[in-house]
Design a protein around this motif. Sequence first.
Motif, PDB file in Angstrom:
ATOM      1  N   GLY A   1       7.032  43.040  28.762  1.00  3.60           N
ATOM      2  CA  GLY A   1       5.668  42.950  29.247  1.00  3.60           C
ATOM      3  C   GLY A   1       4.600  42.768  28.201  1.00  3.60           C
TER       4      GLY A   1
ATOM      5  N   THR B   1       1.314  43.257  30.386  1.00  2.43           N
ATOM      6  CA  THR B   1       1.734  42.270  31.359  1.00  2.43           C
ATOM      7  C   THR B   1       2.369  42.975  32.553  1.00  2.43           C
ATOM      8  OG1 THR B   1       2.155  40.693  29.580  1.00  2.43           O
ATOM      9  CG2 THR B   1       3.160  40.211  31.709  1.00  2.43           C
ATOM     10  N   THR B   2       2.024  42.540  33.733  1.00  2.97           N
ATOM     11  CA  THR B   2       2.602  43.108  34.944  1.00  2.97           C
ATOM     12  C   THR B   2       4.122  43.154  34.819  1.00  2.97           C
ATOM     13  OG1 THR B   2       0.750  42.277  36.247  1.00  2.97           O
ATOM     14  CG2 THR B   2       2.761  42.814  37.444  1.00  2.97           C
TER      15      THR B   2
ATOM     16  N   ARG C   1       6.072  51.669  35.659  1.00  2.00           N
ATOM     17  CA  ARG C   1       5.946  50.200  35.634  1.00  2.00           C
ATOM     18  C   ARG C   1       4.502  49.804  35.908  1.00  2.00           C
ATOM     19  NH1 ARG C   1       9.268  49.122  39.445  1.00  2.00           N
ATOM     20  NH2 ARG C   1      11.029  48.763  38.079  1.00  2.00           N
ATOM     21  N   LEU C   2       3.968  48.903  35.078  1.00  2.00           N
ATOM     22  CA  LEU C   2       2.633  48.352  35.293  1.00  2.00           C
ATOM     23  C   LEU C   2       2.700  47.387  36.473  1.00  2.00           C
ATOM     24  CD1 LEU C   2      -0.301  48.086  34.274  1.00  2.00           C
ATOM     25  CD2 LEU C   2       0.491  46.227  32.795  1.00  2.00           C
ATOM     26  N   VAL C   3       1.916  47.667  37.491  1.00  3.44           N
ATOM     27  CA  VAL C   3       1.906  46.852  38.705  1.00  3.44           C
ATOM     28  C   VAL C   3       0.803  45.805  38.649  1.00  3.44           C
ATOM     29  CG1 VAL C   3       1.601  46.917  41.219  1.00  3.44           C
ATOM     30  CG2 VAL C   3       2.918  48.712  40.066  1.00  3.44           C
ATOM     31  N   ALA C   4      -0.360  46.185  38.121  1.00  2.01           N
ATOM     32  CA  ALA C   4      -1.486  45.252  38.042  1.00  2.01           C
ATOM     33  C   ALA C   4      -2.442  45.687  36.946  1.00  2.01           C
ATOM     34  CB  ALA C   4      -2.229  45.189  39.371  1.00  2.01           C
TER      35      ALA C   4
ATOM     36  N   ASP D   1      -6.272  44.394  36.027  1.00  2.00           N
ATOM     37  CA  ASP D   1      -7.376  43.544  36.434  1.00  2.00           C
ATOM     38  C   ASP D   1      -8.575  43.830  35.533  1.00  2.00           C
ATOM     39  OD1 ASP D   1      -9.526  42.296  37.683  1.00  2.00           O
ATOM     40  OD2 ASP D   1      -9.305  43.372  39.581  1.00  2.00           O
TER      41      ASP D   1
ATOM     42  N   TYR E   1      -0.142  51.345  38.464  1.00  2.06           N
ATOM     43  CA  TYR E   1       1.225  51.529  38.005  1.00  2.06           C
ATOM     44  C   TYR E   1       2.010  52.335  39.034  1.00  2.06           C
ATOM     45  CZ  TYR E   1      -0.023  56.337  36.730  1.00  2.06           C
ATOM     46  OH  TYR E   1      -0.423  57.648  36.772  1.00  2.06           O
TER      47      TYR E   1
ATOM     48  N   THR F   1      -3.750  54.061  40.841  1.00  2.00           N
ATOM     49  CA  THR F   1      -4.732  53.123  40.293  1.00  2.00           C
ATOM     50  C   THR F   1      -5.817  53.902  39.569  1.00  2.00           C
ATOM     51  OG1 THR F   1      -4.340  51.492  42.034  1.00  2.00           O
ATOM     52  CG2 THR F   1      -6.432  51.329  40.845  1.00  2.00           C
TER      53      THR F   1
END
Length: 144
Positions: free
Chosen positions: A42, A47-48, A65-68, A70, A78, A93
Motif C-alpha cells: 500500500g 494506499t487503499t 486495513r486502510l479502506v479509504a 480522502d 480503516y 472513520t
Amino acid sequence: MAQAYWSSVFTSSADETWAVVRQFNGLPGWHPAIRASETVGGGHGLTTGAIRILTGADGSVYRERLVALDDAGRKLSYEIVEAPLPVRGYRSTLHVQPVADTGGAFLSWHATFDPAEGTTAQEATAVLEAAYAPALAGLHTIID
C-alpha cells in the motif's frame, strides 16, 4: 450493529491536524497505547488496502486495513482484520473538519461493529471509547 464515538476540538487548523491524522502508519506518534506500527503493502501505508500491524504498549498485536483515504474530505477509514478486542466487523472513520469561528479543527472518530460473542454492545463500546480518549489527548500534545 453497535457504534462507538469520540471527538475533540483542536486549536491547530484542519489542514495541520489532517496532516498528522492521515498518516496511517503514524499512530505510535500520538497514541500512548501503541508503541510500534509497520505497514505491509500500500505505498507506505497511504494506499487503499494497505495493512498496518500495530504493537501495543502491552505487546498486543493489531492488524488493520486502510479502506479509504480522502484528502479533499479529510477522512480516513480503516477496518480491523485481527485484534484482541471484543468486536467483529469493526470499521472506523476519522474525520477532520474546520471550525469556522476559531480556525481550529474538529476531529471525530466513529466506528461501527458487532460485539464479540459474550460481550454486550455497551461493554464493547466502552473498550473502544477508552482507547479513543487517550489517543486524541495524545494528538493534542503534538499539534496544539
